[in-house]
Scaffold this motif. Sequence first.
Motif, PDB file in Angstrom:
ATOM      1  N   SER A 250      -3.220  -8.278  -3.062  1.00 39.05           N
ATOM      2  CA  SER A 250      -2.852  -7.316  -2.025  1.00 39.05           C
ATOM      3  C   SER A 250      -1.672  -6.465  -2.471  1.00 39.05           C
ATOM      4  O   SER A 250      -1.662  -5.245  -2.286  1.00 39.05           O
ATOM      5  CB  SER A 250      -2.504  -8.058  -0.732  1.00 39.05           C
ATOM      6  N   ASN A 251      -0.662  -7.101  -3.082  1.00 37.55           N
ATOM      7  CA  ASN A 251       0.490  -6.345  -3.581  1.00 37.55           C
ATOM      8  C   ASN A 251       0.084  -5.374  -4.680  1.00 37.55           C
ATOM      9  O   ASN A 251       0.603  -4.263  -4.761  1.00 37.55           O
ATOM     10  CB  ASN A 251       1.569  -7.287  -4.106  1.00 37.55           C
TER      11      ASN A 251
ATOM     12  N   ILE B  39      -2.911  -3.936  -5.044  1.00 45.21           N
ATOM     13  CA  ILE B  39      -3.736  -2.843  -4.489  1.00 45.21           C
ATOM     14  C   ILE B  39      -2.924  -1.937  -3.574  1.00 45.21           C
ATOM     15  O   ILE B  39      -2.988  -0.727  -3.668  1.00 45.21           O
ATOM     16  CB  ILE B  39      -4.945  -3.430  -3.729  1.00 45.21           C
ATOM     17  N   PHE B  40      -2.147  -2.534  -2.678  1.00 43.31           N
ATOM     18  CA  PHE B  40      -1.455  -1.751  -1.656  1.00 43.31           C
ATOM     19  C   PHE B  40       0.037  -1.577  -1.907  1.00 43.31           C
ATOM     20  O   PHE B  40       0.765  -1.121  -1.035  1.00 43.31           O
ATOM     21  CB  PHE B  40      -1.663  -2.414  -0.289  1.00 43.31           C
TER      22      PHE B  40
ATOM     23  N   ASN C  49       3.066  -2.988  -1.550  1.00 43.81           N
ATOM     24  CA  ASN C  49       3.845  -4.076  -0.966  1.00 43.81           C
ATOM     25  C   ASN C  49       3.016  -4.887   0.024  1.00 43.81           C
ATOM     26  O   ASN C  49       3.563  -5.495   0.930  1.00 43.81           O
ATOM     27  CB  ASN C  49       5.103  -3.532  -0.295  1.00 43.81           C
ATOM     28  N   GLY C  50       1.717  -4.898  -0.128  1.00 45.98           N
ATOM     29  CA  GLY C  50       0.868  -5.684   0.765  1.00 45.98           C
ATOM     30  C   GLY C  50       0.636  -5.004   2.097  1.00 45.98           C
ATOM     31  O   GLY C  50       0.178  -5.630   3.040  1.00 45.98           O
ATOM     32  N   GLY C  51       0.939  -3.720   2.209  1.00 49.40           N
ATOM     33  CA  GLY C  51       0.729  -3.002   3.458  1.00 49.40           C
ATOM     34  C   GLY C  51       1.848  -3.184   4.460  1.00 49.40           C
ATOM     35  O   GLY C  51       1.734  -2.745   5.592  1.00 49.40           O
TER      36      GLY C  51
END
Length: 152
Positions: free
Chosen positions: A140-141, A143-144, A146-148
């Motif tokens: 997630s970190n 791809i986004f 900071n994880g969104g």
Amino acid sequence: MARQRSGAIICSGLVLLVAGGFCIYARASQSGGSHDRYPVVARFVSANGLKVGADVDMDGVPVGRVTSIALDPASYMANVGFTLDRAVLLPTDTVISIGSPTLTADTALMVEAGQAPDRIAPGTVITNTREPLSLEQQVSNYIFGNGGLPSN
């Protein structure tokens, strides 16, 4: 016949000599030359995924090696012993975390140097640590960013 035996003995001796040299080299590279390093301990809630012999990385550069992982029976926290290069003098507000520098790399101790003027002494127990990230959180970190989560 004696000439063939002496040739075989010499070749066998050379193979054993090279194998012995490689073993000595491998042992020295694993221990990391402890004479030019100093010991430090970090206390974690969990040392999940970390192994003895793992790298200690700072800004993508290996600066040490994990030497021990043990459970503190009084606090039930993981005490991770590691060594740091003598040239690396960490501030006292340094943060230590467990993670992977990339998605495909092995788990390592990640060092984020602080800004304090005082330095960590050999044998210091660092309690300013972060829990290891799960694989899902690392993806997630990646791809986004900071994880969104909103940044502060």
